[in-house]
Design a protein around this motif. Sequence first.
Motif, PDB file in Angstrom:
ATOM      1  N   VAL A   1       0.816  -1.229   0.000  1.00 41.85           N
ATOM      2  CA  VAL A   1       0.000   0.000   0.000  1.00 41.85           C
ATOM      3  C   VAL A   1       0.844   1.272   0.000  1.00 41.85           C
ATOM      4  O   VAL A   1       0.314   2.364   0.144  1.00 41.85           O
ATOM      5  CB  VAL A   1      -0.973   0.008   1.201  1.00 41.85           C
TER       6      VAL A   1
ATOM      7  N   ASP B   1       4.484   3.417  -1.785  1.00 39.84           N
ATOM      8  CA  ASP B   1       5.532   3.426  -2.811  1.00 39.84           C
ATOM      9  C   ASP B   1       6.894   3.512  -2.145  1.00 39.84           C
ATOM     10  O   ASP B   1       7.012   3.434  -0.919  1.00 39.84           O
ATOM     11  CB  ASP B   1       5.293   4.554  -3.822  1.00 39.84           C
TER      12      ASP B   1
ATOM     13  N   MET C   1       1.399   6.673   0.359  1.00 37.08           N
ATOM     14  CA  MET C   1       0.344   5.692   0.099  1.00 37.08           C
ATOM     15  C   MET C   1       0.065   5.625  -1.404  1.00 37.08           C
ATOM     16  O   MET C   1      -0.072   6.661  -2.077  1.00 37.08           O
ATOM     17  CB  MET C   1      -0.931   6.063   0.870  1.00 37.08           C
ATOM     18  N   ASN C   2      -0.018   4.399  -1.961  1.00 34.72           N
ATOM     19  CA  ASN C   2      -0.166   4.222  -3.416  1.00 34.72           C
ATOM     20  C   ASN C   2      -1.623   3.936  -3.793  1.00 34.72           C
ATOM     21  O   ASN C   2      -2.544   4.090  -2.980  1.00 34.72           O
ATOM     22  CB  ASN C   2       0.784   3.122  -3.910  1.00 34.72           C
ATOM     23  N   GLU C   3      -1.807   3.471  -5.051  1.00 34.35           N
ATOM     24  CA  GLU C   3      -3.176   3.254  -5.571  1.00 34.35           C
ATOM     25  C   GLU C   3      -3.933   2.190  -4.776  1.00 34.35           C
ATOM     26  O   GLU C   3      -5.173   2.190  -4.740  1.00 34.35           O
ATOM     27  CB  GLU C   3      -3.143   2.891  -7.067  1.00 34.35           C
ATOM     28  N   ASN C   4      -3.221   1.266  -4.107  1.00 33.55           N
ATOM     29  CA  ASN C   4      -3.900   0.244  -3.302  1.00 33.55           C
ATOM     30  C   ASN C   4      -4.469   0.809  -1.997  1.00 33.55           C
ATOM     31  O   ASN C   4      -5.173   0.118  -1.267  1.00 33.55           O
ATOM     32  CB  ASN C   4      -2.941  -0.910  -2.962  1.00 33.55           C
ATOM     33  N   ALA C   5      -4.143   2.077  -1.712  1.00 31.17           N
ATOM     34  CA  ALA C   5      -4.603   2.704  -0.475  1.00 31.17           C
ATOM     35  C   ALA C   5      -5.919   3.456  -0.654  1.00 31.17           C
ATOM     36  O   ALA C   5      -6.388   4.107   0.285  1.00 31.17           O
ATOM     37  CB  ALA C   5      -3.519   3.644   0.049  1.00 31.17           C
TER      38      ALA C   5
ATOM     39  N   LYS D   1      -8.681   6.010  -1.055  1.00 28.29           N
ATOM     40  CA  LYS D   1      -8.803   7.473  -0.903  1.00 28.29           C
ATOM     41  C   LYS D   1      -7.604   8.085  -0.167  1.00 28.29           C
ATOM     42  O   LYS D   1      -7.447   9.299  -0.133  1.00 28.29           O
ATOM     43  CB  LYS D   1     -10.092   7.813  -0.164  1.00 28.29           C
ATOM     44  N   TYR D   2      -6.770   7.232   0.424  1.00 25.39           N
ATOM     45  CA  TYR D   2      -5.604   7.742   1.150  1.00 25.39           C
ATOM     46  C   TYR D   2      -4.381   7.887   0.243  1.00 25.39           C
ATOM     47  O   TYR D   2      -3.305   8.278   0.692  1.00 25.39           O
ATOM     48  CB  TYR D   2      -5.271   6.816   2.333  1.00 25.39           C
ATOM     49  N   LYS D   3      -4.535   7.565  -1.015  1.00 21.82           N
ATOM     50  CA  LYS D   3      -3.432   7.660  -1.982  1.00 21.82           C
ATOM     51  C   LYS D   3      -2.853   9.082  -1.980  1.00 21.82           C
ATOM     52  O   LYS D   3      -3.581  10.071  -1.951  1.00 21.82           O
ATOM     53  CB  LYS D   3      -3.930   7.311  -3.387  1.00 21.82           C
ATOM     54  N   GLY D   4      -1.510   9.152  -1.995  1.00 24.02           N
ATOM     55  CA  GLY D   4      -0.835  10.448  -2.060  1.00 24.02           C
ATOM     56  C   GLY D   4      -0.436  10.993  -0.706  1.00 24.02           C
ATOM     57  O   GLY D   4       0.351  11.943  -0.622  1.00 24.02           O
TER      58      GLY D   4
ATOM     59  N   ARG E   1       2.879   8.097   4.965  1.00 23.30           N
ATOM     60  CA  ARG E   1       2.395   7.040   5.863  1.00 23.30           C
ATOM     61  C   ARG E   1       1.913   7.600   7.195  1.00 23.30           C
ATOM     62  O   ARG E   1       0.933   7.110   7.763  1.00 23.30           O
ATOM     63  CB  ARG E   1       3.495   5.987   6.094  1.00 23.30           C
TER      64      ARG E   1
END
Length: 875
Positions: free
Chosen positions: A297, A299, A304-308, A310-313, A316
């Motif tokens: 989850v 990078d 946080m990556n695409e597997n995260a 709405k938390y992407k971007g 941590r």
Amino acid sequence: MQKEMAKSYDPLEVEDRIYDFWIKGNYFHAEIDKNKKPYTIVMPPPNITGQLHMGHALDETFQDILIRFRRMQGYCALWLPGTDHAAIATEAKIVESMRKEGISKEDLGREKFLERAWEWKRVYGGRIVDQLKKLGSSCDWQRERFTMDEGCNKAVNEVFVRLYEKGLIYRGERIINWCPHCCTSISDAEVDFAEHDGHFWHLRYPLSDGSGFVSLATTRPETLLGDTAVAVHPDDERYKDLVGKTVILPLVNREIPIVADTYVEPEFGTGVVKITPAHDPNDFEVGLRHNLPIINVMDDNAIMNENAGKYKGLSRFEARKIIVKDLEDGGYLEKVEDIKHNVGSCYRCKTVVEPKISKQWFVKMKPLAEPAIDVVKTDKTKFVPERFDKIYFNWMNNIKDWCISRQLWWGHQIPAWHCADCGEITVSRTNPDSCAHCGSKNIKRDEDTLDTWFSSALWPFSTLGWPDKTPELDYFFPTNTLVTGYDIIFFWVARMIFSSVEQMGQTPFDTVFIHGILRDENGVKMSKSLGNGIDPLEIISEYGADALRFFLVTGNSPGNDMRFSSKRVESTRNFCNKIWNASRFVHMNIDDHDVKIELPKTLTTEDKWIVHTLNDVIKEVTENLDKFELGVAAAKLYDFMWDCYCDWYIELAKSRLMSEGESAQNARQVLVYVLDQTLRLLHPFMPFITEEIWQTLPHENEAEALLLAKFPEYKEENSYPDAANEMESVMEAIRAIRNRRAEMNVPPSKKAKVYIATNVKQIFENGKSFICKLGFASEVIVGDSFQIDGAVTIVTADAKMYIPMEELVDKQAELTRLNKELEATKKLLAQDEGKLNNAGFVSKAPQNVIETVKEQAAREREKIALIEAAIDALK
């Protein structure tokens, strides 16, 4: 004699000139000599990014002492220097300097970046070498190596290929330690663990069938997004009915199984754990056993990556805060528990390490560790102090496979080529032009470089020419002593041992001499971040390298930390001045006479005493150095030079030196002989001042330089125990007389008769002149016994001495003076005790001020006791 000695010792003027003299004479160079026994130390290579710090100064001083000692003993002594490419640290510095120019690594490309890196090494890499020379390091600079030079690269490739061909190097997906700041994997040994405040977030995972929930706790709620199971112990009766069922992952609404695994500790917490195979090494193993999916989850930058979802971007830690809030809002958060727990950080940049699933290169450690454990168990390699072998055994017995690949460009690029057509890997010592499996030309070299410690592990033999069978390798390997701090036993020492045992069939060194670390005056470890580091170059410019070196070794015992003390450096500088002034005194008495460095045929009692004492010191210091008790050896030399030679023998010899004839000439011979031998003993510790003085002595043509002169050896013919005991009896009497006179504040100018009652009259008859001169006696009377009323009585092991009181002091005047001093001291004590009993002072004054007042009061109480004792003695 080559030149006159200056009035005072100026280390700034002497040190560079003496070092240049050594370099021009090529005295540090070790050539293979089959008539000599080799003694080899390989320098732990400092990083090219580094500047000399106190840790280096300590390390290099110990190595230089050992190499100079063995060189003077007649060994073919090689101290092989070099520097380390320090992949992570160096690349970080270069990237940072490029960032200021607005350039990235990717903008330049690998080839151009490496050109810049080599240029950076050329400009800055030699800086620490120049600084090491300021310390007096007597390395064989002609043999200087670099961990990325052509020879070391050849050795690295050879080892990689050999281990790969034996199946000991493999590539695979594993959980590794990932530094999000350095953007590379790091080995277990490169992770620093420290206790931090943290939390246990206690969560509820609803059962899919709606029948309830399971409770568990986590310290990293952001990884919940990558959970692919929860686990319980197969024997835990509480959860037997739940195994095989599923839960709904909070916030994600993904259905995940409940699995049974012995990894779970039923007694810990609720006995239920979340399983995140992509972000925890233990969970990864559980995932393999249960064939669980792996969902990463984050990078490489811990974003946080695409597997995260709405938390992407989010970073941590930003994601953690929002996820905890969402869990609370959703009713999934039971409670938050404050805890203290160990958190791993990158040892280079201190960023919190992230366990991460990644395809990397690994070394299988178990087959390499076992024989490396045996060589220490069987004493083929010994740790000094011995207790440090426990750290070694603990690490080696619990070793995991070593992740050796790094996502960096600066370093040894992995000698493996991937085929785009058949997918196989070709590992080769040289650059292949086609795939070894299918013959395709469509191959590309692995982008990763090797862990810096991979090349450092080969240092003891790669630097001597391996894999080629060179004469140097045959003669100087295995090496003798490795000097290093306890903080890199597993980083470096263990890796050198298992690499050498595997490649050379023998251990790389017979002794690992472990020293502690140098802390600041408050006992805190020196670091850039705390700003408490001490620059050794500043100390050298103020006090001289010899003063710094002697401070570093005195009071230091193997394996123990020590504290920096500017006062102690001042005292070792004073020791340098003492040696200088004593040597000038010797010159004042020998320069107009024909004096050789040899003992005369006739020796007086005091001559025999100093020669005997020197002989014992030679024996003891040699034994101490053999046992790596460098601090003990230095302390003995300090005491001998300052106390025995300067404060006693020179004073004892002065009256003879003022006379004419054989007695004066013999005193000169003894003075210069003992000075010469002491300079030789001190040379490994204080090379500059000893070389400078020795060059002024009449040493004939024995050696061009002191560092090539013979180290003193114990000689039975120089042992005079009876004469030494006689002299010690006289000296003990003189000390006792002087101490009592000092207690009574009697000035040296006030002479007094001394009556000595003793069973060994001849000893004190022979010593009368010394007692008169150094005990300030107007006359010495020796007899069986005396009855003298009102005399001061002084007792030693061999004698009872009486000094008539009226010859020492005006009793009434001294009582008046003492009573006046007693009242003044009592008044000061009352003031200090008043402050300490004042609650307002104690609560408001700074702690250091309170401590100062306490110390003053203690000194005043001690002074009052001494004055009262003196008054009683007079009465």
